[in-house]
Design an enzyme around this catalytic site. Structure first.
Site, PDB file in Angstrom:
ATOM      1  N   TYR A  94      54.642  38.335 -61.038  1.00  0.00           N
ATOM      2  CA  TYR A  94      54.710  36.968 -60.491  1.00  0.00           C
ATOM      3  C   TYR A  94      53.318  36.334 -60.576  1.00  0.00           C
ATOM      4  CZ  TYR A  94      58.984  38.862 -58.296  1.00  0.00           C
ATOM      5  OH  TYR A  94      60.201  39.458 -58.044  1.00  0.00           O
ATOM      6  N   ASN A  99      56.474  29.151 -53.588  1.00  0.00           N
ATOM      7  CA  ASN A  99      56.510  28.281 -52.415  1.00  0.00           C
ATOM      8  C   ASN A  99      56.540  29.049 -51.102  1.00  0.00           C
ATOM      9  OD1 ASN A  99      57.472  26.502 -50.333  1.00  0.00           O
ATOM     10  ND2 ASN A  99      58.304  25.120 -51.860  1.00  0.00           N
ATOM     11  N   TRP A 100      57.655  29.734 -50.826  1.00  0.00           N
ATOM     12  CA  TRP A 100      57.728  30.366 -49.507  1.00  0.00           C
ATOM     13  C   TRP A 100      56.840  31.589 -49.410  1.00  0.00           C
ATOM     14  CZ3 TRP A 100      62.595  33.292 -47.440  1.00  0.00           C
ATOM     15  CH2 TRP A 100      63.109  34.172 -48.395  1.00  0.00           C
ATOM     16  N   ASP A 101      56.531  32.208 -50.565  1.00  0.00           N
ATOM     17  CA  ASP A 101      55.546  33.289 -50.548  1.00  0.00           C
ATOM     18  C   ASP A 101      54.220  32.797 -49.984  1.00  0.00           C
ATOM     19  OD1 ASP A 101      56.374  35.836 -52.622  1.00  0.00           O
ATOM     20  OD2 ASP A 101      57.536  33.992 -52.805  1.00  0.00           O
ATOM     21  N   TYR A 146      55.532  35.917 -67.421  1.00  0.00           N
ATOM     22  CA  TYR A 146      56.673  35.462 -66.616  1.00  0.00           C
ATOM     23  C   TYR A 146      57.556  34.523 -67.428  1.00  0.00           C
ATOM     24  CZ  TYR A 146      59.469  33.350 -62.925  1.00  0.00           C
ATOM     25  OH  TYR A 146      60.519  32.915 -62.153  1.00  0.00           O
ATOM     26  N   GLY A 227      65.653  31.853 -52.436  1.00  0.00           N
ATOM     27  CA  GLY A 227      64.673  32.910 -52.234  1.00  0.00           C
ATOM     28  C   GLY A 227      65.297  34.282 -52.301  1.00  0.00           C
ATOM     29  N   ASP A 229      67.499  35.632 -54.605  1.00  0.00           N
ATOM     30  CA  ASP A 229      68.022  35.237 -55.910  1.00  0.00           C
ATOM     31  C   ASP A 229      69.385  35.830 -56.272  1.00  0.00           C
ATOM     32  OD1 ASP A 229      65.402  34.454 -55.719  1.00  0.00           O
ATOM     33  OD2 ASP A 229      64.802  35.164 -57.682  1.00  0.00           O
ATOM     34  N   ARG A 262      66.432  44.867 -60.748  1.00  0.00           N
ATOM     35  CA  ARG A 262      66.355  43.437 -61.025  1.00  0.00           C
ATOM     36  C   ARG A 262      67.754  42.844 -61.246  1.00  0.00           C
ATOM     37  NH1 ARG A 262      62.270  40.754 -59.570  1.00  0.00           N
ATOM     38  NH2 ARG A 262      62.593  39.252 -61.251  1.00  0.00           N
ATOM     39  N   TRP A 416      67.888  41.797 -54.011  1.00  0.00           N
ATOM     40  CA  TRP A 416      68.458  41.290 -52.758  1.00  0.00           C
ATOM     41  C   TRP A 416      69.875  41.797 -52.503  1.00  0.00           C
ATOM     42  CZ3 TRP A 416      65.753  38.976 -48.999  1.00  0.00           C
ATOM     43  CH2 TRP A 416      64.507  38.438 -49.328  1.00  0.00           C
ATOM     44  N   GLU A 459      57.092  45.175 -52.734  1.00  0.00           N
ATOM     45  CA  GLU A 459      57.898  43.959 -52.605  1.00  0.00           C
ATOM     46  C   GLU A 459      59.060  44.180 -51.643  1.00  0.00           C
ATOM     47  OE1 GLU A 459      60.074  40.718 -55.597  1.00  0.00           O
ATOM     48  OE2 GLU A 459      59.403  42.660 -56.374  1.00  0.00           O
TER      49      GLU A 459
END
Length: 488
Positions: A94, A99-101, A146, A227, A229, A262, A416, A459
């Site tokens: 990354y 943003n939220w990171d 990326y 977020g 994903d 992933r 996730w 992570e």
């Protein structure tokens, strides 16, 4: 701690989960990378229940040693991931500002240097679009590690240095905390006043662009916006997105992380289909809401937005930056009522909804606990949610899994779809304490401590073994250690 921070790749593949609490074997414990150079105690081979309820948590020499080493490691991680005014989540995997990171990382930076924490938020908000949207990725510097990068996202009439979608709006939550806990009050007040108009414009954009029908809950139009994903919550809605004739592409993430951890190709094809369709519409907010084939009510986004509205209201009073608070109060009032439509009585949990069908999305995910963080659950609903969480924790070695471990789509190591994320643990822990479930909050905190102690700063983590997975030396995990887990 001597030497560089180590982030060795995980080497264990988790399989399906039994319905009884598993035992962490001695063999698994021995091969788990302990990034913090703390020897795994003999207790690591004992049952998860024994570790979880250890009475000496946060007491005694082991915790003191662990805390000192963890804090040093986390400071090093944030320093190494600092790109000069903004922080990347992890090198290679990354390489941009998320943003939220960044909003969450600012909480950890504040434990090191307040001015740098404010700079993180200021740099993020400087990427705000004219319509108020704050993008989910800002491409400050070129990178070949990326995909999809700025060459894919860019459109003729919109900025080419960012994506065209957003993420859960954590920033106002961070601004409030930084202001409340500031040692340099003058700096904090000046920065909060500077950022307030941008935060307000972003929240206005959410309700204008993503809730034009005035329901009180905003829509999410791309899984990347959530977020979370590849959450199984999106499977049903995403499967209905037809895969367009998209250009050939090479995923860069699989060069950094095992493919088993992933999202899969069919998901990526649909992610890119949505991206190209949005770009063809020039990211026009008036069109996206009505023309996207994927539109859901995401609990994570809405819970964070509601909490952020609470904090924005507080900031309005603390900074004097807003004389008319009725607009913000209207948002919170409508949402308080609307959240009730997301509660599944049978499941004892909140669920996401497919806005195009009006139906609950079937997967139960950790986002279902976030209404406690938002403060929108009644006492009765909070009790049901707490009971459900307790059952989830009983079913795994370490909580909180990102998907119900009894669901058929649970995958312990796939992003996730099962792994534990410390940012979610922090939010749920805060929510539990808000509703008076302190013992359950401590249980989540103890599991988080064990994950970091035995798994390192990754992570996310396998809920069965505690193994660190995904990106190593991960910024927001380090930030959660500094701002929550090991905070004085």
């Amino acid at each position: 701690m001597a030497g560089p921070v180590r982030c060795l790749p995980p080497v264990v593949e988790a399989t399906s989960i039994p319905h009884a609490p598993p035992v962490i074997s001695k063999e698994v414990s021995e091969i788990v990378n302990n990034m913090l150079s703390v020897a795994i105690p003999a207790a690591a081979a004992a049952s998860a229940q024994d570790q979880r309820f250890a009475s000496q948590f946060r007491c005694g020499p082991e915790f003191a040693t662990m805390k000192a080493q963890a804090l040093e490691a986390c400071r090093k991680i944030l320093a190494e991931n600092d790109q000069g005014g903004y922080t990347i989540p992890a090198k290679g995997l990354y390489p941009y500002q998320w943003n939220w990171d960044s909003a969450l990382v600012s909480l950890g930076l504040a434990e090191m240097e307040e001015e740098r924490a404010w700079e993180e938020l200021d740099r993020l908000m400087s990427a705000q679009w004219e319509d108020g949207m704050v993008p989910h990725i800002v491409f400050h510097k070129p990178s070949s590690t990326y995909f999809p990068g700025p060459e894919i996202w860019g459109s003729p009439d919109k900025p080419r240095n960012s994506t065209g979608i957003t993420q859960p709006p954590v920033a106002a939550i961070s601004v409030r905390r930084l202001l409340e806990e500031a040692k340099d009050k003058a700096l904090a007040l000046a920065m909060a006043r500077k950022l307030f108009p941008k935060l307000l414009a972003w929240h206005r954009w959410f309700y204008r662009a993503r809730d034009p029908e005035g329901t009180g809950l905003v829509a999410t139009i791309h899984p990347w916006e959530t977020g979370m994903d590849n959450s199984p919550a999106w499977d049903e809605a995403l499967a209905r997105v037809p895969i367009d004739d998209i250009p050939p592409y090479v995923r860069r993430d699989l060069g950094h992380v095992d493919a088993k951890m992933r999202p899969q190709k069919a998901e990526y094809d649909r992610y890119l289909t949505l991206l190209y369709r949005f770009r063809a519409l020039d990211y026009d907010e008036a069109k996206l809401y009505y023309e996207t084939p994927f539109r859901v009510t995401d609990l994570c986004t809405n819970c964070i937005l509601h909490k952020a509205n609470e904090d924005l209201l507080w900031l309005a009073g603390a900074t004097g930056a807003c004389t008319d608070e009725s607009e913000i109060r209207g948002w919170t009032a409508r949402a308080n009522v609307a959240f009730d439509t997301l509660f599944d009585v049978e499941a004892g949990l909140y669920r996401c909804k497919d806005q195009l069908t009006g139906q609950f999305l079937p997967a139960a995910t950790s986002a279902g606990f976030l209404p406690l963080f938002a403060g929108v659950a009644s006492g009765e609903k909070a009790s049901a949610v707490a009971r459900t969480l307790g059952r989830w924790l009983d079913d795994v070695a370490y909580g909180i899994p990102s998907c119900d471990p009894r669901d058929p789509w649970f995958e312990a190591l796939r992003y996730w779809r099962g792994p534990v994320w410390l940012i979610v643990n922090w939010m749920v822990s805060e929510g539990l304490k808000r509703y008076g479930y302190g013992e359950l909050a401590q249980r989540v905190e103890r599991d988080s401590y064990e994950l970091v102690k035995n798994g390192g700063i990754f992570e996310y983590y396998c809920p069965l073994t505690g193994m660190g997975a995904g990106g190593g030396c991960f910024s927001w995990t380090a930030a959660m250690c500094l701002a929550w887990l090991f905070k004085s």
